[in-house]
Design a protein around this motif. Structure first.
Motif, short mmCIF file in Angstrom:
data_model
loop_
_atom_site.label_atom_id
_atom_site.label_comp_id
_atom_site.label_asym_id
_atom_site.label_seq_id
_atom_site.Cartn_x
_atom_site.Cartn_y
_atom_site.Cartn_z
N ASP A 26 0.83 -1.21 0.00
CA ASP A 26 0.00 0.00 0.00
C ASP A 26 0.87 1.27 0.00
O ASP A 26 0.57 2.24 -0.68
N CYS A 185 1.26 4.89 11.80
CA CYS A 185 0.57 3.63 11.53
C CYS A 185 0.99 2.58 12.53
O CYS A 185 2.18 2.38 12.78
N LYS A 189 -6.95 0.32 14.93
CA LYS A 189 -7.63 1.14 13.92
C LYS A 189 -7.51 2.64 14.14
O LYS A 189 -7.94 3.43 13.32
N GLY A 244 -3.53 5.60 12.74
CA GLY A 244 -4.42 4.51 12.33
C GLY A 244 -3.68 3.23 12.02
O GLY A 244 -2.46 3.12 12.20
N GLN A 245 -4.46 2.28 11.51
CA GLN A 245 -3.97 0.95 11.23
C GLN A 245 -3.07 0.94 9.99
O GLN A 245 -3.34 1.65 9.02
N GLU A 247 -2.97 -1.18 7.71
CA GLU A 247 -3.76 -1.57 6.52
C GLU A 247 -4.50 -0.39 5.90
O GLU A 247 -4.96 -0.49 4.76
N ASP A 248 -4.65 0.69 6.66
CA ASP A 248 -5.42 1.85 6.17
C ASP A 248 -4.51 2.97 5.66
O ASP A 248 -4.98 4.09 5.44
N ALA A 251 -5.75 4.76 2.45
CA ALA A 251 -6.97 5.54 2.70
C ALA A 251 -6.63 6.81 3.48
O ALA A 251 -7.08 7.91 3.12
N MET A 252 -5.79 6.68 4.51
CA MET A 252 -5.43 7.87 5.30
C MET A 252 -4.66 8.87 4.44
O MET A 252 -4.91 10.07 4.49
N LYS A 256 -9.23 9.79 2.88
CA LYS A 256 -10.52 9.10 3.08
C LYS A 256 -10.73 8.87 4.57
O LYS A 256 -9.77 8.93 5.35
N ALA A 258 -10.60 7.26 7.69
CA ALA A 258 -9.92 6.12 8.32
C ALA A 258 -9.05 6.65 9.44
O ALA A 258 -8.48 7.73 9.32
N GLY A 259 -8.98 5.90 10.52
CA GLY A 259 -8.11 6.27 11.63
C GLY A 259 -8.63 7.48 12.40
O GLY A 259 -9.78 7.91 12.23
#
Ligand SMILES: Nc1ncnc2c1ncn2[C@@H]1O[C@H](COP(=O)(O)OP(=O)(O)O)[C@@H](O)[C@H]1O
Ligand SMILES: CC(=O)N[C@@H](CCC(=O)OP(=O)(O)O)C(=O)O
Length: 266
Positions: A26, A185, A189, A244-245, A247-248, A251-252, A256, A258-259
């Motif tokens: 990612d 990160c 979440k 945040g995570q 995996e996100d 998105a962060m 978007k 997330a987190g």
């Protein structure tokens, strides 16, 4: 001003090869100039123990005697950093692995002995200790700096510096030239109302909300210095800070939902 994404990735993710690889896939897809700071405290503790060196942590900081400095230099500057760089090269991301000594990117001072002797632990004075021009040149040449949590004292010694701190001082210094978004990160979440419940993400964390959460004992351990660092960077010119995570991360980075977004006001 051009945007710069700075991400810090913590030890629990680095310690899990599947999570780390997923994160790196990612990360490689994040567009624009970017810089990654990694930790690796968990692996340093495990490898030290295999060598008969017991980890000693005080207030989230590792007591770094001469032997421990050898371990963290090998683990952060070698094993972890170069594995990340090699995986990113395989993903088409032209990563360049650095400690704070390389290109003089982060100078620090050995923490003075007060009640506790932290040994070879480095404190970074401020943005003037960061070689912004060198990092900028690498970014503009298309490289992605991958920074290990090691600094140097300018007198020939490496020093061990907490990775969250490295990420925040780099973010503040780079904010002189870029519109910086800083993403912490880790394996959860975001900042959670209840640390044991991943569905309790606090979407927006203000200083007031943080104070209430502290009073209720909802934030503890490594999250306290992380959040103190996060608020401090916002006060020093960093535009966006999120937690945040792993995996996100995409998105962060793309703004978007997330987190947890850290903000000075609601
Ligand atoms: N309210 C909270 N929400 C999420 N995590 C929390 C919270 N309070 C404390 N923590 C703890 O903080 C830890 C993250 O801090 P730390 O271990 O320093 O992160 P990193 O993996 O980035 O080095 C989490 O693993 C969690 O146990
Ligand atoms: C001085 C100090 O404590 N340095 C940290 C650097 C690594 C780190 O911060 O790793 P995580 O992000 O994985 O916790 C340590 O040796 O643990």
């Amino acid at each position: 001003m051009q945007k710069l994404t700075i991400v810090k990735i913590g030890g629990n993710v680095i310690d899990d090869p599947r999570l780390l690889h997923r994160f790196l896939v990612d990360w490689a897809a994040v567009t624009g100039p970017k810089l990654l700071v990694h930790g690796g405290g968990k692996i340093a503790s495990a490898i030290g123990q295999r060598l008969g060196i017991e980890p000693k942590m005080v207030d989230g900081r590792r007591i770094t005697d001469a032997e421990t400095l050898e371990v963290v230099t090998m683990v952060y500057g070698g094993l972890v950093n170069k594995n990340i760089v090699a995986q990113l090269q395989a993903l088409g991301n032209n990563a360049i692995g650095l400690t704070g000594a390389d290109a003089n990117i982060i100078k620090a001072e050995k923490r003075p002995v007060k009640t506790i002797d932290y040994g070879f632990v480095g404190d970074v004075k401020g943005p003037e200790s960061i070689n912004v021009a060198a990092l900028d040149a690498m970014l503009q040449a298309g490289f992605t700096p991958i920074v290990a949590p090691l600094t140097h004292d300018g007198k020939g010694s490496l020093l061990n510096t907490n990775a969250d701190t490295v990420a925040s001082v780099l973010a503040v210094a780079m904010a002189q030239k870029y519109k910086v978004q800083l993403l912490y990160c880790f394996e959860k979440k975001g900042v959670l109302e209840d640390a044991a419940n991943d569905d309790s993400v606090v979407e927006l964390l203000t200083p007031d909300k943080y104070k209430t959460m502290q009073e209720k004992g909802q934030v503890f351990a490594g999250m306290l210095p992380k959040l103190d660092n996060a608020f401090a960077t916002l006060q020093s010119g960093v535009s966006i800070v999120k937690i945040g995570q792993s995996e996100d991360v995409l998105a962060m980075a793309e703004g978007k939902a997330a987190g947890t977004t850290i903000a000075l006001e609601a």
